[in-house]
Write an enzyme that holds these catalytic residues in place. Structure first.
Site, PDB file in Angstrom:
ATOM      1  CD  GLU A   1      16.771  -0.275  83.561  1.00  0.00           C
ATOM      2  OE1 GLU A   1      17.801  -0.501  82.911  1.00  0.00           O
ATOM      3  OE2 GLU A   1      16.159   0.815  83.515  1.00  0.00           O
TER       4      GLU A   1
ATOM      5  CE  LYS B   1      16.796   4.511  81.310  1.00  0.00           C
ATOM      6  NZ  LYS B   1      16.984   3.096  81.707  1.00  0.00           N
TER       7      LYS B   1
ATOM      8  CG  ASP C   1      11.193  17.670  92.231  1.00  0.00           C
ATOM      9  OD1 ASP C   1      11.066  16.815  91.329  1.00  0.00           O
ATOM     10  OD2 ASP C   1      10.690  18.805  92.167  1.00  0.00           O
TER      11      ASP C   1
ATOM     12  CG  HIS D   1      19.412  -5.509  81.276  1.00  0.00           C
ATOM     13  ND1 HIS D   1      19.057  -4.671  82.316  1.00  0.00           N
ATOM     14  CD2 HIS D   1      18.315  -5.594  80.487  1.00  0.00           C
ATOM     15  CE1 HIS D   1      17.812  -4.267  82.152  1.00  0.00           C
ATOM     16  NE2 HIS D   1      17.335  -4.817  81.050  1.00  0.00           N
TER      17      HIS D   1
END
Length: 429
Positions: A82, A269, A285, A383
Site C-alpha cells: 500500500e 487498521k 506470524d 495517499h
C-alpha cells in the site's frame, strides 16, 4: 555511524538506494545477492516451508526512516503493497526525533499455553487439585523442553479457571489451565504446544476429566510492548493549520475511535499498517500479531482504539500504544526465509523484546500520520498522490511514462485508471 536520517532517499533510484544501504550495513556478497535478487526466496526453499508450492508472491520491501527509539537509530524494513505507509511513518518519525525520539519498553517474553478439560465430576475440586500440583506440573512442562531451560526460559507459572460456571450458560462447564512460558527470543508456538501436550495425561489423571484442546493462545497478555511520544504542538503545524489545531484534531479523532467500534476498526487498521509490514519482513506470524492486537483492543468488553492520544499540562500531544507482541528473532521461518535474515540485519535488533518495541513504535507513528492527515487536508490528498503511480502502471504505463502520467493525474485531480488509459493512449500515439 549508522543513522536512519537519510534526506532525499525517496528521490534516489532503486540502484542508488541499494548501493547506499549496502555501504551502511556492510553486507556480505551473499546478503547482497539475497536482497537484490529477482527471486530472493528460491522455489526450492519455499517448497520446504509450506505444502503444494507453485511459486512465491513478492511484496515491495521499503525502509522506514528517521526513527530514533530509546536513543538508538533504526532503519526499518517494511514489506507492504500500500502506498503512503512508509512515507507517513517516516514523516512522523522525523517530527518526533526533533523532540528526542520515541521511548519504548517491553515485558518479559511470557507466552500462554492452554489446556481444556471437559467432564470433571467436580470442577471446583479439580481446580484445587491442579493448583496443589502446580509446581510439579511446571517442572514436568520444563522437562519436556530442556533446551529452553538451558537458554534461560521455560514454564514459570500456572493458573486455572473454570469457564461457564453459571448454570444458565449455553455452553458446558470446562476447566482451563494457563501455562505461562518464557520463550526467550523465539515466538515459541512449537515450544508451547509441545509443553502443554506433554501435560495432558497428567492433567486428566488429576482432574478425572477429558483433555481436548492443548495449544498456545495468540493473546499473550503477559508479553506486552509499549511505545510513547511527546510532541510540542508547533512541530505539528502545517501551512493551513496551527499546531494546536492539529493536536486537538488528533485527540478528537482518537476519541471517535475510542467511542465507536465502526471507527475503531479503521483506526486500528491504520496502526496495523505500520506493524504488519515489519512482522512480515522479519519472517514472523502477522496473523497471530493481528489477532492478539484486536483482542487487546476489546479487553474491556468493547472494541476500541489501540492507541491513546491526549494533551499534557504543557500542551504537548502525547501518544501511547501498548499491545501484546508475539514475535521472535529465532526459530520458525525466521531463519529459513533468506529475506527475513537480511531484514533483521538491517533492523539491527538484538532480542525479541527489542524487536517488539520497534514494531509498536512504528504502529504509533503510522497512527499519528493517519490522524494528522485526517485532521488537516484529509487522507486522500497525500495517499492518492502516491497511489497515482500504481494507477498509471495499471493503465499500461511503463518506464519514464509512469511518473509523467502520475503527475498529470495529480495535476488534473483525476486519479483513476480510465483517465490514466486516456493519457497513455495520448502519449503512445
Amino acid at each position: 555511524m549508522k543513522t536512519s536520517r537519510i534526506p532525499g532517499f525517496y528521490n534516489k533510484t532503486v540502484e542508488e538506494r541499494r548501493e547506499l544501504l549496502a555501504t551502511m550495513e556492510d553486507f556480505t556478497e551473499n546478503e547482497m545477492e539475497i536482497l537484490f535478487s529477482k527471486e530472493p526466496l528460491p522455489a526450492e526453499t519455499a517448497d520446504k516451508m509450506i505444502e503444494n508450492v507453485i511459486g512465491t508472491f513478492p511484496l515491495p520491501l521499503g525502509l522506514g526512516l528517521n526513527f530514533l527509539i530509546n536513543d538508538k537509530e533504526y532503519t526499518i524494513p517494511m514489506a507492504v503493497e500500500e502506498p503512503s505507509i512508509l512515507a507517513s511513518a517516516s514523516h512522523i518519525a522525523k517530527i518526533v526525533r526533533e523532540t528526542g525520539g520515541f521511548t519504548a519498553e517491553s515485558s518479559e517474553r511470557v507466552m500462554i499455553g492452554q489446556i481444556q478439560v471437559i467432564g470433571c465430576s467436580d470442577f471446583a475440586a479439580a481446580k484445587e487439585t491442579i493448583l496443589k500440583e502446580k509446581d510439579a506440573l511446571i517442572d514436568a512442562a520444563n522437562a519436556s523442553y530442556p533446551s529452553l531451560m538451558a537458554r534461560g526460559g521455560g514454564a514459570e507459572d500456572l493458573e486455572v479457571r473454570v469457564l461457564n460456571e453459571n448454570s444458565d450458560s449455553r455452553y458446558g462447564q470446562m476447566l482451563v489451565l494457563h501455562v505461562y512460558i518464557n520463550t526467550c527470543d523465539a515466538m515459541g508456538a512449537n515450544i508451547i504446544n509441545t509443553m502443554v501436550e506433554s501435560l495432558a495425561p497428567t492433567v486428566e489423571k488429576l482432574t478425572g476429566g477429558k483433555v481436548y484442546l492443548r495449544i498456545l493462545s495468540n493473546y499473550p497478555d503477559r508479553c506486552l510492548a509499549k511505545a510513547r511520544c511527546v510532541i510540542p504542538p508547533e512541530l505539528l503545524a502545517t501551512n493551513d493549520f496551527s499546531g494546536e489545531a492539529v493536536r486537538d484534531g488528533v485527540i478528537h479523532a482518537y476519541e471517535f475511535a475510542a467511542s465507536d467500534p465502526y471507527r475503531a476498526v479503521t483506526h486500528n487498521k491504520g496502526i496495523m499498517n505500520g506493524i504488519d509490514p515489519i512482522v512480515i519482513a522479519t519472517g514472523n506470524d502477522w496473523r497471530a500479531v493481528e489477532a492478539g492486537a484486536h483482542a487487546h483492543a476489546a479487553r474491556f468488553g468493547k472494541y476500541g482504539s489501540m492507541t491513546v492520544w491526549s494533551k499534557d499540562d504543557k500542551g504537548n500531544l502525547v501518544g501511547e500504544l501498548e499491545l501484546p507482541m508475539s514475535v521472535g528473532t529465532v526459530g520458525g521461518s525466521i531463519r529459513v526465509h533468506p529475506m527475513a535474515e537480511v531484514s533483521l540485519k538491517i533492523l539491527g535488533v538484538e532480542t525479541a523484546r527489542e524487536l517488539a518495541q520497534v514494531i509498536v513504535t512504528v504502529g504509533l507513528a503510522q497512527n499519528l500520520g493517519a490522524l494528522k492527515a485526517l485532521a488537516t487536508d484529509g487522507i486522500q490528498k497525500g495517499h492518492m498522490a502516491l497511489h497515482s503511480r500504481s494507477v498509471a502502471i495499471a493503465a499500461g504505463a511503463t518506464g519514464e511514462m509512469i511518473d509523467i502520467i502520475a503527475e498529470r493525474l495529480v495535476n488534473e485531480k483525476e486519479i483513476r485508471v480510465g483517465k490514466a488509459k486516456e493519457l497513455v493512449d495520448e502519449y503512445t500515439k
